[in-house]
Write a protein that holds these residues in place. Sequence first.
Motif, PDB file in Angstrom:
ATOM      1  N   UNK A  83      33.128  47.994  49.304  1.00  0.00           N
ATOM      2  CA  UNK A  83      33.632  49.277  48.806  1.00  0.00           C
ATOM      3  C   UNK A  83      33.450  50.370  49.848  1.00  0.00           C
ATOM      4  N   UNK A  84      32.265  50.395  50.461  1.00  0.00           N
ATOM      5  CA  UNK A  84      31.978  51.417  51.467  1.00  0.00           C
ATOM      6  C   UNK A  84      32.913  51.298  52.667  1.00  0.00           C
ATOM      7  N   UNK A  85      33.153  50.070  53.122  1.00  0.00           N
ATOM      8  CA  UNK A  85      34.023  49.865  54.289  1.00  0.00           C
ATOM      9  C   UNK A  85      35.441  50.344  53.992  1.00  0.00           C
ATOM     10  N   UNK A  86      35.952  50.011  52.801  1.00  0.00           N
ATOM     11  CA  UNK A  86      37.301  50.453  52.429  1.00  0.00           C
ATOM     12  C   UNK A  86      37.366  51.976  52.387  1.00  0.00           C
ATOM     13  N   UNK A  87      36.356  52.608  51.769  1.00  0.00           N
ATOM     14  CA  UNK A  87      36.343  54.068  51.676  1.00  0.00           C
ATOM     15  C   UNK A  87      36.208  54.711  53.054  1.00  0.00           C
ATOM     16  N   UNK A  88      35.391  54.113  53.911  1.00  0.00           N
ATOM     17  CA  UNK A  88      35.221  54.652  55.266  1.00  0.00           C
ATOM     18  C   UNK A  88      36.534  54.597  56.029  1.00  0.00           C
ATOM     19  N   UNK A  89      37.228  53.462  55.941  1.00  0.00           N
ATOM     20  CA  UNK A  89      38.494  53.309  56.673  1.00  0.00           C
ATOM     21  C   UNK A  89      39.522  54.314  56.175  1.00  0.00           C
ATOM     22  N   UNK A  90      39.666  54.424  54.841  1.00  0.00           N
ATOM     23  CA  UNK A  90      40.658  55.352  54.268  1.00  0.00           C
ATOM     24  C   UNK A  90      40.318  56.792  54.653  1.00  0.00           C
ATOM     25  N   UNK A 142      36.751  61.962  65.194  1.00  0.00           N
ATOM     26  CA  UNK A 142      35.700  61.713  66.175  1.00  0.00           C
ATOM     27  C   UNK A 142      34.319  62.013  65.585  1.00  0.00           C
ATOM     28  N   UNK A 143      34.214  63.103  64.833  1.00  0.00           N
ATOM     29  CA  UNK A 143      32.921  63.435  64.219  1.00  0.00           C
ATOM     30  C   UNK A 143      32.522  62.373  63.202  1.00  0.00           C
ATOM     31  N   UNK A 144      33.494  61.757  62.531  1.00  0.00           N
ATOM     32  CA  UNK A 144      33.205  60.696  61.559  1.00  0.00           C
ATOM     33  C   UNK A 144      32.599  59.472  62.247  1.00  0.00           C
ATOM     34  N   UNK A 145      33.169  59.126  63.397  1.00  0.00           N
ATOM     35  CA  UNK A 145      32.645  57.984  64.151  1.00  0.00           C
ATOM     36  C   UNK A 145      31.238  58.281  64.651  1.00  0.00           C
ATOM     37  N   UNK A 146      31.033  59.486  65.161  1.00  0.00           N
ATOM     38  CA  UNK A 146      29.731  59.847  65.720  1.00  0.00           C
ATOM     39  C   UNK A 146      28.635  59.865  64.660  1.00  0.00           C
ATOM     40  N   UNK A 147      28.967  60.319  63.439  1.00  0.00           N
ATOM     41  CA  UNK A 147      27.935  60.389  62.402  1.00  0.00           C
ATOM     42  C   UNK A 147      27.492  58.990  61.980  1.00  0.00           C
ATOM     43  N   UNK A 148      28.416  58.036  61.953  1.00  0.00           N
ATOM     44  CA  UNK A 148      28.048  56.661  61.622  1.00  0.00           C
ATOM     45  C   UNK A 148      27.157  56.074  62.723  1.00  0.00           C
ATOM     46  N   UNK A 149      27.509  56.319  63.972  1.00  0.00           N
ATOM     47  CA  UNK A 149      26.680  55.835  65.079  1.00  0.00           C
ATOM     48  C   UNK A 149      25.281  56.450  65.021  1.00  0.00           C
ATOM     49  N   UNK A 197      33.304  61.956  50.575  1.00  0.00           N
ATOM     50  CA  UNK A 197      33.490  60.537  50.247  1.00  0.00           C
ATOM     51  C   UNK A 197      33.070  59.652  51.428  1.00  0.00           C
ATOM     52  N   UNK A 198      33.354  60.128  52.626  1.00  0.00           N
ATOM     53  CA  UNK A 198      32.962  59.388  53.820  1.00  0.00           C
ATOM     54  C   UNK A 198      31.438  59.308  53.905  1.00  0.00           C
ATOM     55  N   UNK A 199      30.774  60.434  53.603  1.00  0.00           N
ATOM     56  CA  UNK A 199      29.308  60.470  53.624  1.00  0.00           C
ATOM     57  C   UNK A 199      28.739  59.484  52.610  1.00  0.00           C
ATOM     58  N   UNK A 200      29.259  59.496  51.392  1.00  0.00           N
ATOM     59  CA  UNK A 200      28.768  58.598  50.348  1.00  0.00           C
ATOM     60  C   UNK A 200      28.940  57.136  50.752  1.00  0.00           C
ATOM     61  N   UNK A 201      30.095  56.832  51.317  1.00  0.00           N
ATOM     62  CA  UNK A 201      30.357  55.450  51.729  1.00  0.00           C
ATOM     63  C   UNK A 201      29.476  55.056  52.911  1.00  0.00           C
ATOM     64  N   UNK A 202      29.323  55.965  53.874  1.00  0.00           N
ATOM     65  CA  UNK A 202      28.544  55.653  55.074  1.00  0.00           C
ATOM     66  C   UNK A 202      27.071  55.430  54.751  1.00  0.00           C
ATOM     67  N   UNK A 251      34.480  38.003  46.445  1.00  0.00           N
ATOM     68  CA  UNK A 251      34.716  39.039  47.451  1.00  0.00           C
ATOM     69  C   UNK A 251      36.202  39.407  47.540  1.00  0.00           C
ATOM     70  N   UNK A 252      37.074  38.447  47.338  1.00  0.00           N
ATOM     71  CA  UNK A 252      38.513  38.739  47.359  1.00  0.00           C
ATOM     72  C   UNK A 252      38.888  39.678  46.213  1.00  0.00           C
ATOM     73  N   UNK A 253      38.299  39.436  45.046  1.00  0.00           N
ATOM     74  CA  UNK A 253      38.591  40.307  43.905  1.00  0.00           C
ATOM     75  C   UNK A 253      38.037  41.711  44.153  1.00  0.00           C
ATOM     76  N   UNK A 254      36.843  41.792  44.741  1.00  0.00           N
ATOM     77  CA  UNK A 254      36.260  43.102  45.074  1.00  0.00           C
ATOM     78  C   UNK A 254      37.184  43.866  46.022  1.00  0.00           C
TER      79      UNK A 254
END
Length: 295
Positions: A125-132, A146-153, A252-257, A22-25
């Motif tokens: 990978x998804x978490x890193x992409x979502x954060x960025x 805000x819309x990014x947070x709402x779509x994940x919820x 990219x956010x959609x793909x990761x989410x 996981x560290x290498x990932x």
Amino acid sequence: MQASIDLGYIVKQFTGRIAITWAIVLLENVLIALVPLFVGLTIDGLLAGRLQELGWMAAILVALGVFAVGRRIYDTRAYGFIRLHLGAELHRRYPTLQVSKRSARLDMSRELVDFLEEDVPGLITAVVQIVVSLVLLTYFDVHLGLSSVLVVLGMLLLYACFHRSFYRFNARLNEQKEQQVDVLTRGGRLGVFQHLRALRQHEVSISDMEAILYGSIFLLQIGFIAFNLYCGAGIDGITAGQIFAIATYSWEYVEAALMLPIALQGWSRLSEISRRINAVDAHGPSSRQVLSNQI
């Protein structure tokens, strides 16, 4: 009292090996996230007649390649070791279990390891992409963040509506799989056909539910991207390049989410598997009873 065999048990028993993978990932994905930034710096450097940024870019790509190849070589050995010892532990705990059930549960235990080897890296990978993507979209405009947070919820809420159904259908599928060796041992053509038909029915039910869930999520994502483009176009002083960036990071956010409900669906299946392989009752319903319930 023996500890239950589940994801937590595996991570605790093999912490070192899993932590290394996981560290290498994580390092891989940090480097991937830096690539667009350094591409821009390299372009600016070359236009200014400098080669230093190009050297940095090349170093990052080489490091990324080394980490990617090294992790895949290490993963095969590390998770193969875990599968070996997990299977041996299951056999030690349930030596008198029916062969049909023991065979099925050995296969199911491998799914626990498969999740750690294949799904968790994708989730990282998804978490890193979502954060960025979230940081950059918020940088452009707080409403985009805000819309990014709402779509994940919204995605998580949709999945919550399907969780119990996923668990129930996976339980039926696993129950049927536990009868397979017994059915094949008896060798009756009708019994084998009925068993295979029952497996197909459970798999179709799960697939249909997946289709409905992901169709609903896709509609939610369309609204998200449309809102971001509309909102982005209204930002004062916005340029065509910035609109392109907003669209790119939104996608990219959609793909990761989308990895989140996939991971949660896997969690539902693995929760049922963990309950099943730790069951004290070694007998349960006979294969004849299970098959008759499906006809």
